[in-house]
Each structure stands twice: as structure tokens, then as C-alpha cells.
Design an enzyme around this catalytic site. Structure first.
Site, PDB file in Angstrom:
ATOM      1  N   ASP A   1      73.501  71.381 -22.355  1.00 24.95           N
ATOM      2  CA  ASP A   1      72.832  70.171 -21.870  1.00 24.95           C
ATOM      3  C   ASP A   1      73.734  69.473 -20.850  1.00 24.95           C
ATOM      4  O   ASP A   1      74.958  69.534 -20.957  1.00 24.95           O
ATOM      5  CB  ASP A   1      72.575  69.215 -23.045  1.00 24.95           C
ATOM      6  CG  ASP A   1      71.358  68.343 -22.830  1.00 24.95           C
ATOM      7  OD1 ASP A   1      70.364  68.500 -23.557  1.00 24.95           O
ATOM      8  OD2 ASP A   1      71.392  67.493 -21.903  1.00 24.95           O
TER       9      ASP A   1
ATOM     10  N   THR B   1      69.123  63.070 -20.016  1.00 23.87           N
ATOM     11  CA  THR B   1      68.315  62.208 -20.901  1.00 23.87           C
ATOM     12  C   THR B   1      68.679  62.424 -22.367  1.00 23.87           C
ATOM     13  O   THR B   1      68.341  61.612 -23.216  1.00 23.87           O
ATOM     14  CB  THR B   1      66.798  62.474 -20.734  1.00 23.87           C
ATOM     15  OG1 THR B   1      66.580  63.886 -20.875  1.00 23.87           O
ATOM     16  CG2 THR B   1      66.290  62.017 -19.396  1.00 23.87           C
TER      17      THR B   1
ATOM     18  N   LYS C   1      64.537  70.852  -8.913  1.00 25.76           N
ATOM     19  CA  LYS C   1      65.628  71.837  -8.982  1.00 25.76           C
ATOM     20  C   LYS C   1      65.845  72.294 -10.419  1.00 25.76           C
ATOM     21  O   LYS C   1      66.070  73.473 -10.683  1.00 25.76           O
ATOM     22  CB  LYS C   1      66.934  71.211  -8.482  1.00 25.76           C
ATOM     23  CG  LYS C   1      67.075  71.168  -6.995  1.00 25.76           C
ATOM     24  CD  LYS C   1      68.483  70.679  -6.674  1.00 25.76           C
ATOM     25  CE  LYS C   1      68.676  70.478  -5.193  1.00 25.76           C
ATOM     26  NZ  LYS C   1      69.907  69.738  -4.909  1.00 25.76           N
ATOM     27  N   THR C   2      65.808  71.344 -11.347  1.00 20.84           N
ATOM     28  CA  THR C   2      66.034  71.705 -12.754  1.00 20.84           C
ATOM     29  C   THR C   2      64.956  72.670 -13.238  1.00 20.84           C
ATOM     30  O   THR C   2      65.255  73.674 -13.883  1.00 20.84           O
ATOM     31  CB  THR C   2      66.058  70.433 -13.640  1.00 20.84           C
ATOM     32  OG1 THR C   2      67.195  69.666 -13.260  1.00 20.84           O
ATOM     33  CG2 THR C   2      66.151  70.782 -15.108  1.00 20.84           C
TER      34      THR C   2
ATOM     35  N   ASN D   1      67.910  80.651 -13.085  1.00 23.41           N
ATOM     36  CA  ASN D   1      69.206  80.939 -13.725  1.00 23.41           C
ATOM     37  C   ASN D   1      69.055  81.466 -15.145  1.00 23.41           C
ATOM     38  O   ASN D   1      69.768  82.383 -15.554  1.00 23.41           O
ATOM     39  CB  ASN D   1      70.100  79.696 -13.698  1.00 23.41           C
ATOM     40  CG  ASN D   1      70.585  79.402 -12.287  1.00 23.41           C
ATOM     41  OD1 ASN D   1      70.825  80.322 -11.509  1.00 23.41           O
ATOM     42  ND2 ASN D   1      70.723  78.131 -11.950  1.00 23.41           N
TER      43      ASN D   1
ATOM     44  N   ARG E   1      70.149  89.929 -17.424  1.00 27.86           N
ATOM     45  CA  ARG E   1      71.476  90.550 -17.586  1.00 27.86           C
ATOM     46  C   ARG E   1      71.741  90.957 -19.026  1.00 27.86           C
ATOM     47  O   ARG E   1      72.255  92.032 -19.290  1.00 27.86           O
ATOM     48  CB  ARG E   1      72.579  89.560 -17.172  1.00 27.86           C
ATOM     49  CG  ARG E   1      72.899  89.551 -15.701  1.00 27.86           C
ATOM     50  CD  ARG E   1      74.227  88.875 -15.426  1.00 27.86           C
ATOM     51  NE  ARG E   1      74.302  87.510 -15.911  1.00 27.86           N
ATOM     52  CZ  ARG E   1      73.785  86.457 -15.297  1.00 27.86           C
ATOM     53  NH1 ARG E   1      73.138  86.606 -14.149  1.00 27.86           N
ATOM     54  NH2 ARG E   1      73.914  85.244 -15.803  1.00 27.86           N
TER      55      ARG E   1
ATOM     56  N   TYR F   1      57.532  67.241 -11.210  1.00 30.07           N
ATOM     57  CA  TYR F   1      57.511  67.793 -12.569  1.00 30.07           C
ATOM     58  C   TYR F   1      56.404  68.851 -12.694  1.00 30.07           C
ATOM     59  O   TYR F   1      56.657  69.993 -13.084  1.00 30.07           O
ATOM     60  CB  TYR F   1      57.279  66.656 -13.555  1.00 30.07           C
ATOM     61  CG  TYR F   1      57.282  67.056 -15.006  1.00 30.07           C
ATOM     62  CD1 TYR F   1      58.467  67.393 -15.658  1.00 30.07           C
ATOM     63  CD2 TYR F   1      56.102  67.066 -15.757  1.00 30.07           C
ATOM     64  CE1 TYR F   1      58.477  67.734 -17.013  1.00 30.07           C
ATOM     65  CE2 TYR F   1      56.108  67.403 -17.101  1.00 30.07           C
ATOM     66  CZ  TYR F   1      57.298  67.730 -17.730  1.00 30.07           C
ATOM     67  OH  TYR F   1      57.298  68.066 -19.066  1.00 30.07           O
TER      68      TYR F   1
ATOM     69  N   TYR G   1      59.211  87.743 -13.217  1.00 30.09           N
ATOM     70  CA  TYR G   1      60.285  88.491 -13.900  1.00 30.09           C
ATOM     71  C   TYR G   1      59.691  89.456 -14.932  1.00 30.09           C
ATOM     72  O   TYR G   1      60.208  90.551 -15.148  1.00 30.09           O
ATOM     73  CB  TYR G   1      61.268  87.529 -14.584  1.00 30.09           C
ATOM     74  CG  TYR G   1      62.451  87.163 -13.718  1.00 30.09           C
ATOM     75  CD1 TYR G   1      62.347  86.205 -12.717  1.00 30.09           C
ATOM     76  CD2 TYR G   1      63.682  87.791 -13.889  1.00 30.09           C
ATOM     77  CE1 TYR G   1      63.419  85.865 -11.912  1.00 30.09           C
ATOM     78  CE2 TYR G   1      64.772  87.463 -13.096  1.00 30.09           C
ATOM     79  CZ  TYR G   1      64.632  86.502 -12.110  1.00 30.09           C
ATOM     80  OH  TYR G   1      65.710  86.177 -11.309  1.00 30.09           O
TER      81      TYR G   1
ATOM     82  N   THR H   1      54.054  65.367 -27.434  1.00 28.17           N
ATOM     83  CA  THR H   1      54.678  65.503 -28.745  1.00 28.17           C
ATOM     84  C   THR H   1      55.522  64.263 -29.013  1.00 28.17           C
ATOM     85  O   THR H   1      56.089  63.680 -28.079  1.00 28.17           O
ATOM     86  CB  THR H   1      55.535  66.784 -28.770  1.00 28.17           C
ATOM     87  OG1 THR H   1      54.677  67.883 -28.469  1.00 28.17           O
ATOM     88  CG2 THR H   1      56.176  67.010 -30.128  1.00 28.17           C
TER      89      THR H   1
HETATM   90  N1  LIG Z   1      57.974  65.972 -25.467  1.00 25.87           N
HETATM   91  C1  LIG Z   1      56.831  66.346 -24.932  1.00 25.87           C
HETATM   92  O1  LIG Z   1      55.788  65.761 -25.247  1.00 25.87           O
HETATM   93  C2  LIG Z   1      56.768  67.480 -23.954  1.00 25.87           C
HETATM   94  C3  LIG Z   1      55.515  67.836 -23.436  1.00 25.87           C
HETATM   95  C4  LIG Z   1      55.443  68.886 -22.526  1.00 25.87           C
HETATM   96  C5  LIG Z   1      56.570  69.596 -22.175  1.00 25.87           C
HETATM   97  N2  LIG Z   1      57.771  69.242 -22.696  1.00 25.87           N
HETATM   98  C6  LIG Z   1      58.941  70.012 -22.249  1.00 25.87           C
HETATM   99  O2  LIG Z   1      59.834  70.239 -23.320  1.00 25.87           O
HETATM  100  C7  LIG Z   1      61.179  70.156 -22.852  1.00 25.87           C
HETATM  101  C8  LIG Z   1      61.951  69.158 -23.679  1.00 25.87           C
HETATM  102  O3  LIG Z   1      61.336  67.883 -23.583  1.00 25.87           O
HETATM  103  P1  LIG Z   1      61.849  66.616 -24.395  1.00 25.87           P
HETATM  104  O4  LIG Z   1      60.682  65.792 -24.716  1.00 25.87           O
HETATM  105  O5  LIG Z   1      62.749  67.050 -25.459  1.00 25.87           O
HETATM  106  O6  LIG Z   1      62.641  65.845 -23.240  1.00 25.87           O
HETATM  107  P2  LIG Z   1      64.120  65.257 -23.230  1.00 25.87           P
HETATM  108  O7  LIG Z   1      64.280  64.523 -21.944  1.00 25.87           O
HETATM  109  O8  LIG Z   1      64.389  64.526 -24.501  1.00 25.87           O
HETATM  110  O9  LIG Z   1      65.002  66.569 -23.234  1.00 25.87           O
HETATM  111  C9  LIG Z   1      65.348  67.280 -22.080  1.00 25.87           C
HETATM  112  C10 LIG Z   1      66.812  67.681 -22.190  1.00 25.87           C
HETATM  113  O10 LIG Z   1      67.171  68.438 -21.039  1.00 25.87           O
HETATM  114  C11 LIG Z   1      68.416  67.952 -20.560  1.00 25.87           C
HETATM  115  N3  LIG Z   1      68.489  68.250 -19.135  1.00 25.87           N
HETATM  116  C12 LIG Z   1      67.788  67.697 -18.124  1.00 25.87           C
HETATM  117  N4  LIG Z   1      68.127  68.244 -16.957  1.00 25.87           N
HETATM  118  C13 LIG Z   1      69.071  69.187 -17.230  1.00 25.87           C
HETATM  119  C14 LIG Z   1      69.825  70.084 -16.435  1.00 25.87           C
HETATM  120  N5  LIG Z   1      69.670  70.145 -15.105  1.00 25.87           N
HETATM  121  N6  LIG Z   1      70.717  70.904 -17.058  1.00 25.87           N
HETATM  122  C15 LIG Z   1      70.888  70.854 -18.399  1.00 25.87           C
HETATM  123  N7  LIG Z   1      70.207  70.007 -19.196  1.00 25.87           N
HETATM  124  C16 LIG Z   1      69.301  69.189 -18.618  1.00 25.87           C
HETATM  125  C17 LIG Z   1      68.409  66.478 -20.866  1.00 25.87           C
HETATM  126  O11 LIG Z   1      69.691  65.891 -20.872  1.00 25.87           O
HETATM  127  C18 LIG Z   1      67.748  66.469 -22.243  1.00 25.87           C
HETATM  128  O12 LIG Z   1      68.688  66.642 -23.275  1.00 25.87           O
HETATM  129  C19 LIG Z   1      61.124  69.793 -21.371  1.00 25.87           C
HETATM  130  O13 LIG Z   1      61.257  70.968 -20.607  1.00 25.87           O
HETATM  131  C20 LIG Z   1      59.741  69.231 -21.198  1.00 25.87           C
HETATM  132  O14 LIG Z   1      59.246  69.458 -19.902  1.00 25.87           O
HETATM  133  C21 LIG Z   1      57.894  68.194 -23.560  1.00 25.87           C
END
Ligand SMILES: NC(=O)c1ccc[n+]([C@@H]2O[C@H](COP(=O)([O-])OP(=O)(O)OC[C@H]3O[C@@H](n4cnc5c(N)ncnc54)[C@H](O)[C@@H]3O)[C@@H](O)[C@H]2O)c1
Length: 315
Positions: A34, A38, A92-93, A100, A107, A146, A160, A176
Site C-alpha cells: 500500500d 487512503t 495511473k493507479t 505492473n 513472470r 476512475y 493478458y 460495499t
Molecule cells: N468499497 C466499495 O464500495 C468499492 C466498490 C467498487 C470497487 N471497489 C474497488 O475495491 C478496491 C478497494 O476499495 P476500498 O473501498 O477498500 O478503497 P480504499 O480507498 O479504502 O482502499 C484503497 C487502498 O489502495 C491504496 N492505494 C491507492 N493508490 C495506491 C497506489 N498507487 N499504490 C498502492 N496503494 C494504493 C490506498 O492507500 C488504500 O489503502 C478499489 O480498487 C476500488 O476501486 C470498491
């Protein structure tokens, strides 16, 4: 004893921290990666002494070289407030993060799951949404970083899969909620609960008639684990969410009643591109994974309210 080595990117976030906990509980070795954008270490503090758990500060927009058997790619800010703060970094993320982690999976021959989103359907004209619906997304709006980032990530996963025979899984996650949501992320459940507990007015955007379906985090994690464990011929995309719909107005009233709050409910204009209705069709998940949510909204809200109460009293 042989232990499965599992990488969870975004493992210190809301969903990731619950997933790490469950994976450790089932005997896996977990590497939680992480960049703390966030997420926070507090979300996994109870796991830090576990002998099979490791946290690594790393940004998924850079390559990662580790040895693992499975990858859950969750890294990405998920709430509009967070992902719109630095939209270029969000894209980018989603995109570089996918490249990545897919490169890593290729790999080390790992299975890899993408936490995609119902936002790939945009503001849908089809209700409920099935996986074959292609969506109605605004490519240039404030949510596009997003929505389009995740759509491109899905594209990369399937390329892939076709080009390199990777074992992929794509979960389209719907709203969620649960303990460890970020208290200031502006998402409707956390927002309403925090406002109610602080005695502030509860802000409903629009007239409150727009609907959402809310999935409790334990159910969602069951779905992700089931998807990863499914046969390699099942790639998804598969909707994971709770199909029971509530209006935002109903949710506000439930939260007020449950917290015993004196907060009044106030109405403000809808943000740009906010969908009016969002409801998963989960027939595919039921059929292929034998999965469906079990936790009713009232039960999940009780646990979530208790979490936020503790958070406020510890502050
Ligand atoms: N919670 C929901 O309702 C929901 C719905 C649809 C999709 N998602 C997907 O599930 C995943 C997790 O969501 P969440 O609700 O836990 O959100 P969250 O923001 O609590 O968790 C995301 C985590 O990713 C980390 N992060 C962000 N950018 C990063 C980077 N570049 N490198 C490494 N870490 C990075 C943040 O620090 C955080 O810990 C996300 O991909 C989100 O798109 C969540």
C-alpha cells in the site's frame, strides 16, 4: 507446511484489510502492499504481529518484484472525494497498477484478480445491470479518471488473458460498506453515520429518491475469495454486490433511527454524473460461484455504526 503466498495491493484500505484478515485466517501468507494514500496501518494493526503477515510501502504505479501465488489487485482510491483529488494519479493507479501487477502475475505465473467496479456501467440505462451491459460512461467528466481507469484495467486483464494465457478474475464490485470505511470519504453510508453521530445535518443529494444497493463487507470478501477459488475457465467479469435496493432517503432515515440521532435531513443538488439507480444483477455469481450476500442492511449497519462510534470516542 506449504502456505499459499498472496499479494493484496491496497491491503491497508477498507476492503483490503478485511481481505488480508480472512486470507490469514485461512492459512495463507499475506503480503500487503500500500502507498497509504487512503489506507492506513491502523486498518491492519491487529495483524502486524502475525508471523505470516507483512506490510510493504509501495506504489503500484511502479513495478514490484516479489514471489507470490495469487494477487488481489485492490490498490486504487475508491470514493469520489479521494479519486477526484488527483485524477491523473487515479488513472495511473488503475492503468499502470494493472500493467505492473499483470506483469508480475505473468513472470511468477500467479492467478490475479482485479477489483473492478460497477462504475464501469457509468450512469446506466439498464436496470438491474448485467455483466453484458456495456455501460454509459462520460469519458471527459470528473468521474472519468476512475470509471475509464477501471475500464482500461479490465481491458488489460482480458488482453493478458488472451495474449499470455494468464489466469485472471475480474470482479465488478458494487457499493460495499462496513467497519474501516474512511470516515471522511464522502460515501453515503459513512457520511450519514458520521453526520448522525456528530449531530450534524444529514445531507441527501437530490431528492433522496435515487436508489443504491449496499453490500456488507464480509459478504463481499466471501465473493472475492470464491471468485479466486473458482475454476480457471471462469474469468468473469462478475458482479459482486447486494441486489436489495434502498432509496437514499430510506437509508438516511434508517441511520437516524439506529443512532438515535437528533440530526435533521437536508437536501442538496446532485453532483455531476451521479447515477440515479445502481443495482447488480447477480445471477452469474449465484450460478458460477454459488454466492449471494447474506447480511441484511440493518445488521451490517449496526456493526458499522459501532465502529464509527468507537472511532469518534477514541479521537
Ligand atoms: N468499497 C466499495 O464500495 C468499492 C466498490 C467498487 C470497487 N471497489 C474497488 O475495491 C478496491 C478497494 O476499495 P476500498 O473501498 O477498500 O478503497 P480504499 O480507498 O479504502 O482502499 C484503497 C487502498 O489502495 C491504496 N492505494 C491507492 N493508490 C495506491 C497506489 N498507487 N499504490 C498502492 N496503494 C494504493 C490506498 O492507500 C488504500 O489503502 C478499489 O480498487 C476500488 O476501486 C470498491
Amino acid at each position: 507446511m506449504w502456505r499459499k503466498r498472496v499479494l493484496v495491493t491496497g491491503g491497508c484500505g477498507f476492503l483490503g484489510s478485511h481481505l488480508c484478515e480472512r486470507l490469514l485466517g485461512s492459512g495463507s501468507e499475506v503480503l500487503c502492499v500500500d502507498n497509504f494514500y487512503t489506507g492506513t496501518k491502523d486498518n491492519v494493526i491487529q495483524l502486524l504481529d502475525h508471523p505470516h503477515f507483512e506490510v510493504m510501502r509501495h506504489d503500484v504505479t511502479f513495478p514490484l518484484y516479489v514471489e507470490v501465488d495469487e494477487i488481489y489487485n485492490l490498490a486504487c482510491p475508491a470514493s469520489p472525494i479521494h479519486y477526484q483529488r488527483d485524477p491523473v494519479q487515479t488513472t495511473k493507479t488503475a492503468v499502470h497498477g494493472a500493467i505492473n501487477t499483470l506483469g508480475l502475475a505473468k513472470r511468477v505465473k500467479a492467478k490475479i484478480l482485479l477489483a473492478s467496479t460497477s462504475e464501469v456501467y457509468g450512469d446506466p440505462e439498464v436496470h438491474p445491470q448485467t455483466e453484458d451491459y456495456r455501460g454509459r460512461v462520460n469519458t471527459i467528466g470528473p468521474r472519468a479518471c476512475y470509471d475509464e481507469g477501471k475500464r482500461c484495467a479490465e481491458t488489460l486483464f482480458f488482453d493478458y488473458y488472451r495474449q499470455h494465457n494468464l489466469r485472471i478474475r475480474v470482479a465488478r464490485i458494487f457499493n460495499t460498506y462496513g467497519p474501516r470505511m474512511h470516515p471522511d470519504d464522502g460515501r453515503v453510508v459513512s457520511n450519514f453515520i458520521m453526520q448522525a453521530l456528530r449531530g450534524e445535518p444529514i445531507t441527501v443529494f437530490g431528492d433522496g429518491s435515487q436508489t443504491r444497493s449496499f453490500c456488507y463487507v464480509d459478504d463481499l470478501v466471501d465473493g472475492m475469495l470464491g471468485l479466486m477459488a473458482a475454476g480457471d475457465d471462469f474469468t468473469g467479469p462478475v458482479n459482486l454486490g447486494n441486489p436489495v435496493e434502498f432509496t437514499i432517503g430510506e437509508l438516511a432515515e434508517k441511520v437516524v433511527a439506529m443512532t438515535g440521532s437528533k440530526s435533521e435531513i437536508i437536501f442538496e443538488p446532485l453532483p455531476e454524473d451521479d447515477p440515479m439507480q445502481r443495482q447488480p444483477d447477480i445471477s452469474l455469481a449465484r450460478r458460477e460461484l454459488g454466492w449471494e450476500p447474506k447480511v441484511p442492511l440493518e445488521e451490517g449497519l449496526v456493526k458499522t455504526v459501532a465502529y464509527f462510534r468507537d472511532l469518534i470516542s477514541a479521537a
